[in-house]
Design an enzyme around this catalytic site. Structure first.
Site, short mmCIF file in Angstrom:
data_model
loop_
_atom_site.label_atom_id
_atom_site.label_comp_id
_atom_site.label_asym_id
_atom_site.label_seq_id
_atom_site.Cartn_x
_atom_site.Cartn_y
_atom_site.Cartn_z
N GLN A 257 47.31 -23.31 -7.27
CA GLN A 257 47.03 -23.15 -5.81
C GLN A 257 48.36 -23.72 -5.14
O GLN A 257 48.81 -24.78 -5.19
CB GLN A 257 45.94 -23.65 -5.38
CG GLN A 257 44.55 -23.18 -5.81
CD GLN A 257 44.47 -21.77 -5.00
OE1 GLN A 257 44.99 -21.46 -4.18
NE2 GLN A 257 43.23 -21.06 -5.45
N TYR A 295 38.41 -16.12 -14.82
CA TYR A 295 39.88 -16.20 -14.24
C TYR A 295 40.13 -17.65 -14.14
O TYR A 295 40.45 -18.08 -12.98
CB TYR A 295 39.92 -15.28 -13.02
CG TYR A 295 39.45 -14.06 -13.05
CD1 TYR A 295 40.18 -12.91 -13.44
CD2 TYR A 295 38.05 -13.74 -12.68
CE1 TYR A 295 39.63 -11.55 -13.83
CE2 TYR A 295 37.54 -12.43 -12.61
CZ TYR A 295 38.48 -11.40 -13.18
OH TYR A 295 37.68 -10.16 -13.58
N GLU A 319 40.04 -16.85 -19.32
CA GLU A 319 41.57 -16.56 -18.58
C GLU A 319 42.43 -15.76 -19.61
O GLU A 319 42.30 -16.05 -20.77
CB GLU A 319 42.13 -18.15 -18.38
CG GLU A 319 43.27 -18.05 -17.96
CD GLU A 319 43.94 -17.19 -17.02
OE1 GLU A 319 44.85 -16.57 -16.74
OE2 GLU A 319 42.97 -17.34 -15.75
N ASP A 368 37.51 -16.58 -9.64
CA ASP A 368 38.82 -16.67 -8.83
C ASP A 368 39.66 -15.63 -9.20
O ASP A 368 40.78 -16.01 -9.89
CB ASP A 368 39.21 -18.35 -8.95
CG ASP A 368 40.23 -18.24 -7.88
OD1 ASP A 368 40.65 -17.60 -7.36
OD2 ASP A 368 41.01 -19.41 -8.24
N CYS A 395 41.54 -14.39 -2.60
CA CYS A 395 42.94 -14.40 -1.86
C CYS A 395 43.24 -13.17 -1.39
O CYS A 395 44.00 -13.32 -0.26
CB CYS A 395 43.95 -14.96 -2.87
SG CYS A 395 44.38 -13.57 -4.24
#
Length: 437
Positions: A257, A295, A319, A368, A395
């Protein structure tokens, strides 16, 4: 071609909508309610469904308009054009209104969910910094003389820069430590990335340059064409959630992030929302709580989920990036967490074929996904799992809206939604939605 237009409403990608002879025009650096003179992008084909353009003169300004604090990122006609801050002409309060309106619009159009109000939370310290100095990672190119630069929009021109106003103090100091802003310190025509974890110390302890440099130490990276030129490939990130400290090893060239406060604020919000959604609910069939973290990157959410929700929970993280998974496993081991099955692979394929049967029916799913979203197949698989609670960190509001439509068709209701302005001066926004079955 130039025209005077009245700006009607917000659109996507930091643009607003106007009309010329009935044709839609998407205008950069405008605000609803304004009258502006614009230059249309060339070439302009009379048969195009819509045109695009940019403000060259403001005739009647919105109350939300401010002088760009970084003129290079402003309109071309006003000496700007380098990009990276498409809302640089908007007050911080105006940016929050813009982002709320954008989310509500796309959730209605693509998600088929009408929302009255969406809270938009600013990050700690952003008001004092006037929306600047938040990026812990920056990327640039060098020109023919090795000077850091950015492309001017609509051309191949590279505009030399000697600072980056959106970068944190730590990033700017690390760049200065290695003479990045000096021409010739870097090779010509190179891709440059600077990554510096935010020092988690009191501001008074890094008030002067020497103290800030000591706090940074080797915990930074200057990467040139993919190779670490200064600093370290493995960086250490530290956050605090629920008063508990978490430490992560992350790849300097990988995802983390970007906002200096986002790695703390987002996990805290997710943990709080999960607790609220659980409401004292016990796991199904009397077994241990099962959590999926999809993720999952280097484990930003994994570590707090594994320790703050239920110490006995069985957690699966998935992931696709091998380096991130290796770091997640390292971070879990360093934290003494042994209840997580950290899997590497495509999320859809992994959930179909590699999940331990004892973890195949989650009570909570946290995801995410990248900007493209999870997409229908993954959302269907989540619905098939029967998970009562789904927490979606997005996002891109459009991707969230499309996946919302899939989840609601499969029996989920939108329990809560909030936005986080972790990208000040840009149209981007982070949104966290909680769904319950």
């Amino acid at each position: 071609m130039e025209a005077i237009v009245d700006i009607e409403r917000y659109a996507d990608q930091g643009r607003c909508v106007a009309h010329i002879d009935g044709r839609v025009v998407f205008v950069r650096f405008a605000l609803p309610g304004e009258r502006v003179r614009i230059a249309l992008d060339e070439p302009t084909d009379r048969n195009d469904r819509f045109w695009t353009g940019e403000v060259i003169e403001v005739l009647e300004a919105s109350p939300d308009r401010v002088e760009p604090s970084w003129p290079l990122a402003g309109p071309l006609a006003m000496g700007g054009g380098v990009g990276g801050a498409d809302l640089i002409h908007v007050s911080l309060e105006g940016q929050e209104r813009w982002k709320e309106a954008a989310i509500k619009d796309v959730m209605a159009r693509l998600g088929h969910v009408d929302l009255d109000d969406i809270p938009v939370y600013a990050m700690p310290g952003d008001e004092e910094a006037q929306g600047l100095h938040w990026r812990t990672r920056i990327e640039m190119i060098t020109d023919d003389e090795g000077r850091p630069s950015m492309h001017r929009r609509g051309s191949h021109d590279r505009v030399p820069i000697d600072t980056m106003p959106l970068a944190t103090r730590a990033v700017l100091e690390a760049a200065a430590m290695h003479d990045v802003w000096e021409g010739g310190a870097l090779p010509a025509n190179a891709q440059v990335r600077i990554a510096v974890p935010e020092p988690r110390v009191d501001a008074a302890d890094i008030a002067d340059t020497d103290a800030l440099r000591r706090a940074i130490g080797r915990n930074h990276a200057v990467i040139v064409d993919g190779k670490v030129r200064h600093g370290s490939r493995n960086l250490t990130e530290r956050i605090e959630v629920d008063g508990r400290a978490f430490t992560y090893t992350v790849d300097a060239g990988g995802f983390w992030q970007m906002h200096r406060e986002a790695p703390q604020v987002l996990p805290q919000y997710v943990i709080d929302e999960i607790r609220g959604a659980l409401g004292g609910r016990t796991p199904r069939n009397g077994r241990n709580l099962v959590i999926w973290d999809l993720y999952s990157g280097s484990g930003l959410f994994t570590l707090p989920l594994a320790t703050l929700i239920d110490d006995h929970a069985k957690l699966v993280s998935v992931e696709g990036a091998k380096t991130a998974v290796a770091n997640a496993r390292r971070n879990l081991k360093a934290a003494g967490i042994h209840t997580v099955q950290a899997l590497c692979g495509d999320v859809l394929r992994t959930l179909k074929h590699d999940i331990d049967p004892q973890r195949a029916h989650p009570d909570i799913v946290v995801l995410d996904p990248p900007r493209a979203g999870a997409k229908a197949n993954v959302c269907d698989l989540i619905a098939d799992s029967g998970a009562p609670i789904v927490v979606y960190i997005a996002c891109d509001p459009a991707s969230l809206a499309r996946d919302t439509a899939t989840l609601t068709k499969r029996g989920y209701a939108l329990h809560s939604i909030a936005a986080f302005d972790i990208y000040p001066m840009t149209h981007h926004v982070e949104t966290v939605a909680v769904f319950t079955k």
